[in-house]
Every structure is written in C-alpha cells, then in structure tokens.
Scaffold this motif. Sequence first.
Motif, PDB file in Angstrom:
ATOM      1  N   ARG A 111       0.836  -1.205   0.000  1.00 45.25           N
ATOM      2  CA  ARG A 111       0.000   0.000   0.000  1.00 45.25           C
ATOM      3  C   ARG A 111       0.871   1.256   0.000  1.00 45.25           C
ATOM      4  N   ALA A 112       1.915   1.271   0.822  1.00 47.42           N
ATOM      5  CA  ALA A 112       2.814   2.436   0.848  1.00 47.42           C
ATOM      6  C   ALA A 112       3.457   2.643  -0.512  1.00 47.42           C
ATOM      7  N   TYR A 113       3.885   1.550  -1.123  1.00 50.09           N
ATOM      8  CA  TYR A 113       4.495   1.649  -2.453  1.00 50.09           C
ATOM      9  C   TYR A 113       3.482   2.172  -3.473  1.00 50.09           C
ATOM     10  N   ALA A 114       2.282   1.604  -3.443  1.00 50.55           N
ATOM     11  CA  ALA A 114       1.268   1.979  -4.423  1.00 50.55           C
ATOM     12  C   ALA A 114       0.809   3.422  -4.257  1.00 50.55           C
ATOM     13  N   ARG A 115       0.840   3.934  -3.058  1.00 48.94           N
ATOM     14  CA  ARG A 115       0.454   5.329  -2.828  1.00 48.94           C
ATOM     15  C   ARG A 115       1.528   6.299  -3.312  1.00 48.94           C
ATOM     16  N   GLY A 116       2.736   5.813  -3.526  1.00 48.22           N
ATOM     17  CA  GLY A 116       3.811   6.650  -4.031  1.00 48.22           C
ATOM     18  C   GLY A 116       4.457   7.523  -2.982  1.00 48.22           C
ATOM     19  N   ARG A 117       4.206   7.262  -1.717  1.00 47.58           N
ATOM     20  CA  ARG A 117       4.712   8.113  -0.649  1.00 47.58           C
ATOM     21  C   ARG A 117       6.151   7.816  -0.245  1.00 47.58           C
ATOM     22  N   PRO A 125      15.555   3.954   4.394  1.00 43.56           N
ATOM     23  CA  PRO A 125      14.800   4.020   3.144  1.00 43.56           C
ATOM     24  C   PRO A 125      14.682   2.639   2.472  1.00 43.56           C
ATOM     25  N   VAL A 126      13.442   2.224   2.260  1.00 44.57           N
ATOM     26  CA  VAL A 126      13.164   0.972   1.551  1.00 44.57           C
ATOM     27  C   VAL A 126      12.856   1.286   0.094  1.00 44.57           C
ATOM     28  N   PHE A 127      12.038   2.313  -0.132  1.00 45.76           N
ATOM     29  CA  PHE A 127      11.822   2.829  -1.480  1.00 45.76           C
ATOM     30  C   PHE A 127      11.461   4.303  -1.396  1.00 45.76           C
ATOM     31  N   SER A 128      11.759   5.010  -2.469  1.00 51.02           N
ATOM     32  CA  SER A 128      11.584   6.465  -2.530  1.00 51.02           C
ATOM     33  C   SER A 128      10.175   6.831  -2.987  1.00 51.02           C
ATOM     34  N   PRO A 129       9.765   8.068  -2.677  1.00 54.05           N
ATOM     35  CA  PRO A 129       8.464   8.532  -3.172  1.00 54.05           C
ATOM     36  C   PRO A 129       8.446   8.593  -4.702  1.00 54.05           C
ATOM     37  N   ARG A 130       7.250   8.428  -5.232  1.00 57.31           N
ATOM     38  CA  ARG A 130       7.028   8.544  -6.678  1.00 57.31           C
ATOM     39  C   ARG A 130       5.904   9.543  -6.924  1.00 57.31           C
ATOM     40  N   ASP A 131       5.776   9.973  -8.171  1.00 56.67           N
ATOM     41  CA  ASP A 131       4.745  10.954  -8.514  1.00 56.67           C
ATOM     42  C   ASP A 131       3.375  10.331  -8.737  1.00 56.67           C
ATOM     43  N   GLN A 132       3.345   9.068  -9.051  1.00 50.91           N
ATOM     44  CA  GLN A 132       2.080   8.466  -9.476  1.00 50.91           C
ATOM     45  C   GLN A 132       1.625   7.376  -8.505  1.00 50.91           C
ATOM     46  N   GLU A 133       0.317   7.390  -8.197  1.00 50.15           N
ATOM     47  CA  GLU A 133      -0.289   6.356  -7.367  1.00 50.15           C
ATOM     48  C   GLU A 133      -0.732   5.195  -8.257  1.00 50.15           C
ATOM     49  N   ILE A 134      -0.637   3.998  -7.734  1.00 51.80           N
ATOM     50  CA  ILE A 134      -1.120   2.808  -8.446  1.00 51.80           C
ATOM     51  C   ILE A 134      -2.412   2.395  -7.745  1.00 51.80           C
ATOM     52  N   PRO A 136      -5.164   0.527  -8.288  1.00 53.60           N
ATOM     53  CA  PRO A 136      -5.630  -0.851  -8.048  1.00 53.60           C
ATOM     54  C   PRO A 136      -4.880  -1.550  -6.906  1.00 53.60           C
ATOM     55  N   LEU A 137      -3.583  -1.277  -6.773  1.00 55.98           N
ATOM     56  CA  LEU A 137      -2.823  -1.873  -5.668  1.00 55.98           C
ATOM     57  C   LEU A 137      -3.227  -1.269  -4.329  1.00 55.98           C
ATOM     58  N   VAL A 138      -3.481   0.026  -4.314  1.00 57.35           N
ATOM     59  CA  VAL A 138      -3.943   0.671  -3.085  1.00 57.35           C
ATOM     60  C   VAL A 138      -5.267   0.050  -2.660  1.00 57.35           C
ATOM     61  N   GLU A 139      -6.176  -0.158  -3.620  1.00 63.95           N
ATOM     62  CA  GLU A 139      -7.487  -0.735  -3.309  1.00 63.95           C
ATOM     63  C   GLU A 139      -7.370  -2.149  -2.740  1.00 63.95           C
ATOM     64  N   VAL A 140      -6.508  -2.972  -3.345  1.00 65.86           N
ATOM     65  CA  VAL A 140      -6.316  -4.338  -2.853  1.00 65.86           C
ATOM     66  C   VAL A 140      -5.750  -4.312  -1.435  1.00 65.86           C
TER      67      VAL A 140
END
Length: 182
Positions: A111-117, A125-134, A136-140
């Motif tokens: 969920r954190a990855y899919a939100r792009g935060r 740091p596990v992964f960096s913020p991104r500009d785009q939310e995914i 369908p992954l957030v919903e799942v």
Amino acid sequence: MPPPVSPSGVMDRPDGYGVVSRSLHWLMAALLAWQFTSAAVRQLLPETPIEAFFWSTHTSLGFLLLILVLLRGVWALVNLGRRPDSGLLAGLGHLVLYLLMIAIPTLGILRAYARGRGYSPFGIPVFSPRDQEIEPLVEVANAWHGLLGWTLLALIVGHVGMAFLHRRADGRRVLTHMTKGS
C-alpha cells in the motif's frame, strides 16, 4: 550471574522450545499487542494525542514484525525435527498464523508503495516517493490489510485460549513449551 545457556537450551526439543524460539515468540507477541492497540486506538480515538502516539510506530513496527516472522520461520525450519509435536490441527493453525503475519505487513508495504509516498521504517529508506499512485494496488491493500489484521487478532485469541486449555497426554500444560521450554 546466570549460568550460560547450553546448546541444548538454544535449540528446540521435543519437550519444549529453546530460548531463541521462546524469545522470538514473546517479542512478537508484545509487538503484535502494540500493533493491535495502535489499530484499535486509530479506530476508536481518531485525531487524538493517544492515537498519534500509538499510530506513529505502526508502519515501522509492522516492518520489524515482517522481519521477525521471516527469521522465526527460518528458525522453525532449522529446528523442524526437534520441535514439540503439536498435532495436525495445531500445526495447520500455526501455519495460518505465520502466513497472516507475513501477508499483513506485506500488504501494508504494498500500500505504501502503491500510494507513491515512499517508505522508510525506522528512518531506513526501503523505497523512494514517486509521482504516481497505483490505485488498483492501493485498493487491494486497503481491502485486505485491516481485514486480515483483525482476523489475525481473532486467531491469536483462539491460539492463546488453546494454549491455556490444552494438555499433553501426561497432563502437563502445552503452554509450558513456550514459557519454560520444557
């Protein structure tokens, strides 16, 4: 000064769990209690200082729990032939507990990855913020993280109840496997 732990006290045995298994079990029990408290407080006392206090640790402790359950799983496999025989139903119950303890934090991370935060538990740091939310992954992740979390709590309550009620053929409580190690 306490006596040194003998190798037989470290490894699991048919009559009880070793110090590593017991330590991982009780550490995870305490962390899970904190996680469930933080989730309950978030539901019951939103936007309060109590919620802020508990919730601020939720994602980092979820990550720590994921690491600990993976370590615990590896340790269980190392000790597979030495562990107390819990029977088929209890063994399946433990497997479900392990699977949920892996799935729930994995869904939180997804969920954190899919939100792009971005995601930095304990500032790592596990992964960096991104500009785009995914979306369908957030919903799942949204649909399953909480549901499976509360399901895990219900199963843990059952697990604790069975640990208190269950006795071996010799009359000894099964709970002593995880409290005294024998």
